[in-house]
Scaffold this motif. Structure first.
Motif, PDB file in Angstrom:
ATOM      1  N   LEU A 120      -3.822 -11.848   7.856  1.00  0.00           N
ATOM      2  CA  LEU A 120      -3.778 -13.312   8.038  1.00  0.00           C
ATOM      3  C   LEU A 120      -4.474 -14.142   7.418  1.00  0.00           C
ATOM      4  O   LEU A 120      -4.324 -15.247   7.515  1.00  0.00           O
ATOM      5  N   HIS A 150      -2.197 -16.371   5.563  1.00  0.00           N
ATOM      6  CA  HIS A 150      -1.005 -16.861   6.050  1.00  0.00           C
ATOM      7  C   HIS A 150      -2.059 -18.257   6.095  1.00  0.00           C
ATOM      8  O   HIS A 150      -1.671 -19.664   6.263  1.00  0.00           O
ATOM      9  N   TRP A 179       0.349  -6.841   4.630  1.00  0.00           N
ATOM     10  CA  TRP A 179       1.295  -5.810   6.039  1.00  0.00           C
ATOM     11  C   TRP A 179       1.426  -4.599   6.064  1.00  0.00           C
ATOM     12  O   TRP A 179       1.478  -3.969   6.694  1.00  0.00           O
TER      13      TRP A 179
END
Length: 673
Positions: A404, A407, A308
């Protein structure tokens, strides 16, 4: 007082058991300094090559051809280097490969010293150096695992990355200085640096492996296939290889756009160099902080945070107005990327057994490098179509998707919830991988237990030594169990299908009336035993092994793909007229012994790229093999011709690149009734 004394004793014991500092490990210092000097020499020659060609020809394309030849050579031999690292002396590879690099670079220095060398000669020598570099790259990770304790692999990896960042930071200005003295000096410096790393590798005292196998050694390509099976066994390895390849392409594209953006902001070569230096400084900072962050925050958190942060840098670099501010953003980006690499490599080293580490590490590096060309190409096309800001925005979206994925992939990354010290190795793929200890005997922990990972959860399955199994002692030797007669054996679905095919053939030939078809098929599928099945088809002729091979049925899919996995086609499947089998870091099997064909002529295209495909052929069809192997094997032993009219003809084409396509003829199975 007693408690304080006890605590002091425990503290002293823990300090005695803790691994010593890497900087006090003499073998590690040989490895670290040798590779550091080599990295410095490579940075110097990387700058000198384009300067030399541009001075001689003025062609940027020819300047790029030398770099391309070196990269292609390193990519081609990387899988072979990893396989050899698990088969032959790693020390010998670590000494021989840099000597070959030194010979190639020294020859370039000599040619430049004598006069303007031919570009073709420079390309050939760059290719030769790249081939040697691929062999050397394949052995680096397995050797490092032997040089330092497992607990210190993450720290050693981070220090190696920081060392290379410093070498690149110093190499560019030093290369320019040496080139200004004489055009051949940078290449001589690089040749000497390879001699230095060869000497340092020879001075390492501890054994580097690999240990000898407990059984007979398989071939090189079988070893490659075992390495692929080891990767497929772990969801973590498959995910990180694919994810890392995509990340590398995005990073390479971002590097290109960064140069364009600096120029768009009014910067020149000096500003580009300053921003690049700041990025390298960020990488050095990340290499220092990486192991500490992994210990303090946990591996999964570091991985997500780094991804991120990289996304945020994509967004920030578009809006900062000055070139030096772009450099600061790149500093943060590189500082976040290096811990990410530390995490993935640390867990890879702990998870993969030493006997497979060369193949697995080289597969990871190859997958990452083989797609990196797509990053700059795609970024350039996007910049032409959308502008620099738009192109960076698209890359930011792609990077957000990759973040993403960290995750979403909870199962694949579950191994990161445990500290590296608690990660258990995967079990060997085959018994031949069991290694021998210092006394020459097979290690009992590998022969008597098997640790199998499912996802990232590992369970133990007890094995047995070479003596008789315990349950065998409880069997009575007085009388063997009764064996039922063949007629009393229960019929399988395949048996019923074969008799049903005989019924349909008899109707088509006029032996049975069409009205008898339903009655006969009902009797066939109602049969429970082979005796009842035999009675249902008693008055029907038994077809020959290859009769009615071409059928009017819907064929199977014309494509079978094994990418980090496998495929299989077996039984009475209908082969389409054109069939393609692709094995990429995977494998598959095509069994034609019971297959039917949609046409009289069938073409099978088998492509094995660092993979394996096996094709099983019946005895009496006509087969022609036209494929070839490039650093691989395309087997032709299965090709057999028959002169019988009406026999289907199969042509097998394709290529095996660092893999193999094997054709094998097997005898047909006669019916059991």
């Amino acid at each position: 007082m007693a408690k304080a004394r006890s605590a002091a004793v425990e503290s002293r014991a823990e300090a005695d058991n803790a691994p010593r500092s890497l900087w006090r490990n003499l073998d590690y210092m040989y490895w670290w300094t040798g590779n550091g000097v080599s990295a410095l020499g490579t940075s110097i020659s990387t700058l000198a090559f384009p300067l030399l060609v541009l001075h001689a020809t003025g062609s940027a394309a020819q300047a790029g051809s030398i770099t391309a030849c070196h990269m292609i050579g390193a990519l081609v031999t990387l899988p072979l280097g990893g396989t050899l690292a698990d088969r032959v002396s790693r020390r010998a590879l670590m000494v021989l490969a840099p000597l070959l690099q030194a010979l190639a670079m020294g020859t370039i220095a000599l040619l430049v010293h004598r006069g303007d060398p031919a570009i073709a000669a420079l390309d050939a020598l760059a290719l030769a150096g790249g081939l040697a570099a691929g062999l050397r790259s394949g052995v680096s990770m397995p050797a490092l695992r032997r040089i330092v304790p497992k607990e210190q692999v993450s720290a050693a990896t981070a220090q190696g990355m920081g060392r290379d960042m410093v070498a690149r930071l110093v190499g560019a200005p030093l290369g320019g200085l040496l080139y200004s003295l004489a055009r051949w000096v940078p290449f001589l410096f690089d040749a000497v640096s390879f001699l230095f790393v060869a000497l340092a590798s020879a001075l390492i005292r501890r054994p580097l492996g690999p240990d000898g196998p407990a059984g007979p050694r398989p071939g090189v390509f079988a070893d490659m296939a075992d390495g692929l099976r080891m990767i497929r066994r772990s969801d973590y390895l498959v995910f990180t290889i694919l994810w890392g390849a995509a990340l590398n392409a995005v990073t390479e594209g971002f590097t290109l756009l960064f140069v364009v953006l600096v120029q768009f902001r009014g910067g020149g070569p000096t500003e580009v160099g300053t921003a690049s230096s700041l990025a390298l400084a960020g990488g050095l900072l990340g290499s220092v902080a990486g192991p500490a962050l992994m210990r303090g925050l946990g591996a999964r958190t570091v991985l997500r945070l780094a991804a991120w942060m990289f996304v945020a840098c994509f967004a920030a670099v578009v809006w900062v107005p000055r070139p030096w501010q772009i450099g600061l953003v790149l500093l943060v980006a590189m500082a976040s990327i290096v811990p990410l690499n530390v995490v993935t490599e640390s867990y890879q080293v702990r998870l993969v057994p030493d006997a497979y580490l060369g193949r697995v590490a080289s597969a990871h590096r190859f997958s990452v490098q083989v797609v990196q060309w797509a990053g700059p190409l795609g970024a350039g096309l996007l910049a032409d179509a959308l502008g620099v800001r738009g192109a960076i925005g698209v890359l930011a979206v792609v990077m957000a998707v990759l973040a993403l994925a960290l995750h979403v992939a909870r199962h694949q990354l579950r191994i990161l919830d445990r500290p590296p010290a608690e990660v258990r190795e995967l079990a060997p793929v085959s018994p031949a991988a069991a290694v021998r200890g210092p006394d020459g005997t097979a290690r009992p922990e590998i022969l008597t237990s098997t640790a199998v990972e499912k996802g990232d959860r590992m369970t133990e399955h007890p094995g047995f030594p070479d003596r008789a199994r315990p349950e065998a002692d409880a069997l009575s030797p007085v009388s063997p169990p009764a064996v039922p007669s063949a007629d009393g054996i229960l019929a399988a679905d395949r048996d019923r299908d074969l008799v049903a095919e005989r019924v349909r053939t008899a109707v088509a030939e006029g032996r049975l009336e069409l009205g008898e078809l339903d009655e006969r098929l009902a009797a066939v599928y109602a049969a429970r035993t082979l005796g009842e099945l035999r009675a249902a088809g008693l008055d029907l002729p038994v077809p020959g092994p290859r009769d009615a091979l071409v059928v009017d049925r819907t064929p199977a899919s014309p494509l079978a793909v094994g990418v980090f996995g496998g495929f299989a086609r077996r039984g009475e499947w209908v082969v389409p007229p054109r069939f393609t089998a692709l094995s990429l870091w995977g494998g598959g099997r095509l069994d034609l012994t019971e297959a039917r064909f949609a046409r009289q002529e069938t073409e099978i295209r088998a492509v094995a790229l660092w993979g394996a495909t096996e094709i099983l052929l019946p005895e009496d069809i006509e087969v022609e093999v036209k494929g070839f192997g490039l650093f691989g094997v395309f087997g032709r032993r299965g090709a057999r011709r028959t002169g019988r009219p009406g026999t289907p003809r199969v042509v097998i084409k394709g290529i095996a690149l660092f893999g193999f396509v094997k054709t094998r003829t097997v005898p047909g199975r006669p019916p059991a009734y």
